[in-house]
Enzyme design. Structure first.
Site, PDB file in Angstrom:
ATOM      1  N   PHE A  29     -22.046   9.162 -23.621  1.00 48.42           N
ATOM      2  CA  PHE A  29     -22.940   8.320 -22.835  1.00 48.42           C
ATOM      3  C   PHE A  29     -24.197   7.932 -23.598  1.00 48.42           C
ATOM      4  O   PHE A  29     -24.845   6.928 -23.288  1.00 48.42           O
ATOM      5  CB  PHE A  29     -23.315   9.020 -21.516  1.00 48.42           C
ATOM      6  CG  PHE A  29     -24.433  10.023 -21.634  1.00 48.42           C
ATOM      7  CD1 PHE A  29     -25.736   9.664 -21.329  1.00 48.42           C
ATOM      8  CD2 PHE A  29     -24.185  11.335 -22.029  1.00 48.42           C
ATOM      9  CE1 PHE A  29     -26.772  10.580 -21.426  1.00 48.42           C
ATOM     10  CE2 PHE A  29     -25.210  12.258 -22.118  1.00 48.42           C
ATOM     11  CZ  PHE A  29     -26.513  11.884 -21.820  1.00 48.42           C
ATOM     12  N   LYS A  30     -24.557   8.705 -24.629  1.00 48.52           N
ATOM     13  CA  LYS A  30     -25.767   8.393 -25.388  1.00 48.52           C
ATOM     14  C   LYS A  30     -25.691   7.003 -26.028  1.00 48.52           C
ATOM     15  O   LYS A  30     -26.713   6.368 -26.285  1.00 48.52           O
ATOM     16  CB  LYS A  30     -25.990   9.443 -26.474  1.00 48.52           C
ATOM     17  CG  LYS A  30     -26.068  10.887 -25.971  1.00 48.52           C
ATOM     18  CD  LYS A  30     -27.325  11.160 -25.182  1.00 48.52           C
ATOM     19  CE  LYS A  30     -27.369  12.582 -24.646  1.00 48.52           C
ATOM     20  NZ  LYS A  30     -27.632  13.590 -25.642  1.00 48.52           N
ATOM     21  N   ASP A  31     -24.469   6.504 -26.287  1.00 46.08           N
ATOM     22  CA  ASP A  31     -24.324   5.160 -26.861  1.00 46.08           C
ATOM     23  C   ASP A  31     -24.945   4.094 -25.974  1.00 46.08           C
ATOM     24  O   ASP A  31     -25.416   3.062 -26.466  1.00 46.08           O
ATOM     25  CB  ASP A  31     -22.841   4.818 -27.060  1.00 46.08           C
ATOM     26  CG  ASP A  31     -22.175   5.625 -28.159  1.00 46.08           C
ATOM     27  OD1 ASP A  31     -22.834   5.918 -29.173  1.00 46.08           O
ATOM     28  OD2 ASP A  31     -20.986   5.963 -27.998  1.00 46.08           O
TER      29      ASP A  31
ATOM     30  N   MET B 218     -28.579   4.193 -26.886  1.00 47.24           N
ATOM     31  CA  MET B 218     -28.879   4.210 -28.318  1.00 47.24           C
ATOM     32  C   MET B 218     -28.528   2.894 -28.995  1.00 47.24           C
ATOM     33  O   MET B 218     -29.204   2.486 -29.949  1.00 47.24           O
ATOM     34  CB  MET B 218     -28.132   5.364 -28.977  1.00 47.24           C
ATOM     35  CG  MET B 218     -28.846   5.925 -30.177  1.00 47.24           C
ATOM     36  SD  MET B 218     -30.400   6.771 -29.770  1.00 47.24           S
ATOM     37  CE  MET B 218     -29.779   8.342 -29.206  1.00 47.24           C
TER      38      MET B 218
ATOM     39  N   THR C  89     -26.434  13.232 -29.002  1.00 46.25           N
ATOM     40  CA  THR C  89     -27.554  12.357 -29.364  1.00 46.25           C
ATOM     41  C   THR C  89     -27.508  12.011 -30.842  1.00 46.25           C
ATOM     42  O   THR C  89     -27.737  10.861 -31.234  1.00 46.25           O
ATOM     43  CB  THR C  89     -28.902  13.021 -29.033  1.00 46.25           C
ATOM     44  OG1 THR C  89     -29.036  13.125 -27.617  1.00 46.25           O
ATOM     45  CG2 THR C  89     -30.066  12.201 -29.557  1.00 46.25           C
TER      46      THR C  89
END
Length: 466
Positions: free
Chosen positions: A110-112, A115, A143
């Site tokens: 989910f960090k994509d 980011m 992350t």
């Protein structure tokens, strides 16, 4: 739109200034001076937008120092089909419960979602200002790879990412350490995530060192990360509802509090969110706070290595932003609480505990390794979907907080391919690995192993910074 520090020691500044700063000069975290509001009519007008268009609308509420057309161009690049072949789909698990699929990007986490925008906006602002930036961060698993994939090859940016040596999954390590880009530097620290994070905060808190080496941050202490995460709460609400004002609950696996903080802010802005369900693993510091009102981080020796390793965190770096709201945005009270935390190892807000659920909608629960295995197995048998261990924590806790007629969206945190050992244990089968990543663990890896010492990291950074 101007931004202040949770500790009150920073004059209000615009978005592009805090984008490059990370921690505020007084050690606090940046937040808008006033939170923008979203009306029911505005929400309804967004139903037909693509994700990139919605992101430009929501982020535009927080960013007024980037022209509107440029902001849309940045979100279109961040959320292009070649980056996200599918973007945040709803995946039904059982009646009333769905996953919000946030793991369809390049690193399967989910960090994509935030980011990829950060990579675009960093390069844009640095080019506008003719500056360079050395990003210093810490990761418990996801992350780091999301930041590195978003910033690899970007002009004017170098990344120095600290990770706990031997405490990530083999796939997570391979994702990060196999990158050979000259602007990517991986440092494996002999310690736990919280100690990596302490090193980052120590170096970022040394204003002389920070200014000399143009240090910035991509961890969720960076406000742009949180702002970009608010977008998918709006997107999820729009896809789970058909009527204006209809309520939705969100369940969020949480270790560093950034992901669920974005939900809190979306709720404060007017998105009709009923409950924010926080799911902890065995490192249940946050669950303990929402149960008791006492925030009691644990030392490294009491931080467990679990099968949901990205949540093996005992000091949540984003929690201060929520505390700021909880104490009526009183920076003096925040400073006092942070002093108590440093001196006594905890602080007590049990007098405000009734507000946690009644005013802010928070409830919490804990999931164990056995819970993860049984949840992964049950979800697979019921729906045919494989879920990763962190998402399993979210599903397990969510099922205790269902309300009739209110959809529950569990935020998917990663694809199961990143945690094949646990998936195999739970189901007896290996998860499918995307074709582009199937030989990842056989690729050469480039990283430095260091003792847990801020001076060693500082010396490395001096020698390799832009």
């Amino acid at each position: 739109m101007k931004y202040q520090s949770t500790r009150g020691g920073m004059a209000p500044v615009p978005f592009c200034d805090i984008l490059l700063e990370g921690l505020a000069p007084d050690g606090g975290l940046a937040l808008p001076v006033s939170l923008p509001q979203i009306s029911k009519a505005q929400l309804e007008s967004w139903r037909g937008l693509s994700y990139a268009e919605l992101a430009a609308q929501v982020l535009g509420l927080f960013i007024d120092d980037i022209p509107t057309n440029d902001l849309l161009r940045l979100t279109q690049a961040a959320y292009a089909p070649e980056v996200f072949p599918r973007i945040a789909p709803l995946k039904p698990l059982r009646p009333g419960v769905s996953l919000l699929g946030l793991s369809e990007g390049p690193t399967l986490a989910f960090k994509d979602m935030a980011m990829q925008f950060l990579g675009q906006v960093f390069e844009y602002v640095l080019a506008q200002r003719g500056q360079t930036l050395n990003v210093l961060g810490a990761t418990s698993g996801d992350t780091g790879s999301a930041a590195e994939y978003a910033l690899r090859g970007k002009r004017g940016v170098a990344v120095f990412m600290l990770s706990p040596h031997g405490r990530m999954s083999a796939f997570q390590r391979a994702q990060m350490y196999s990158l050979q880009d000259a602007n990517i530097h991986n440092i494996a620290v002999r310690g736990v995530f919280d100690e990596c994070q302490d090193i980052v905060k120590a170096l970022a808190g040394d204003l002389g060192f920070k200014n000399r080496h143009n240090l910035g941050a991509v961890n969720s202490i960076n406000w742009a990360r949180i702002a970009a995460q608010i977008v998918y709460y709006v997107w999820g609400w729009l896809r789970a509802t058909t009527e204006p004002g209809q309520k939705v609950s969100f369940a969020v696996p949480s270790g560093n509090f950034g992901n669920i903080l974005a939900g809190h802010l979306a709720r404060q802005m007017g998105v009709p969110i009923h409950r924010l369900v926080l799911a902890s693993n065995e490192n249940n510091v946050l669950e303990e706070f929402f149960r008791t009102g006492v925030y009691r981080p644990r030392p490294a020796s009491q931080t467990y290595a679990t099968s949901s390793p990205s949540m093996d965190i005992s000091r949540a770096s984003n929690f201060e932003r929520f505390v700021f709201d909880l104490v009526a945005q009183d920076p003096a009270r925040v400073r006092s609480l942070m002093s108590d935390l440093k001196q006594d190892g905890q602080f007590d807000l049990s007098d405000l505990k009734p507000q946690l659920a009644d005013r802010y909608g928070f409830v919490a629960g804990t999931s164990t390794h056995a819970d993860r295995l049984s949840t992964i197995r049950a979800v697979y048998q019921e729906s045919g979907l494989l879920i990763d261990p962190h998402t399993a924590d979210g599903v397990h806790v969510a099922l205790s907080h269902l309300d009739p007629g209110i959809p529950m969206l569990v935020l998917e945190t990663a694809l199961p391919a990143k945690f094949s050992e646990t998936i195999l244990e739970a189901t007896g089968r290996q998860p499918e690995i995307p074709v582009a990543l199937q030989d990842l663990q056989q690729q050469p890896q480039r990283f430095e192993i260091m003792d847990c010492d801020a001076s060693l990291v500082a010396d490395y950074l001096r020698r390799h910074a832009l």
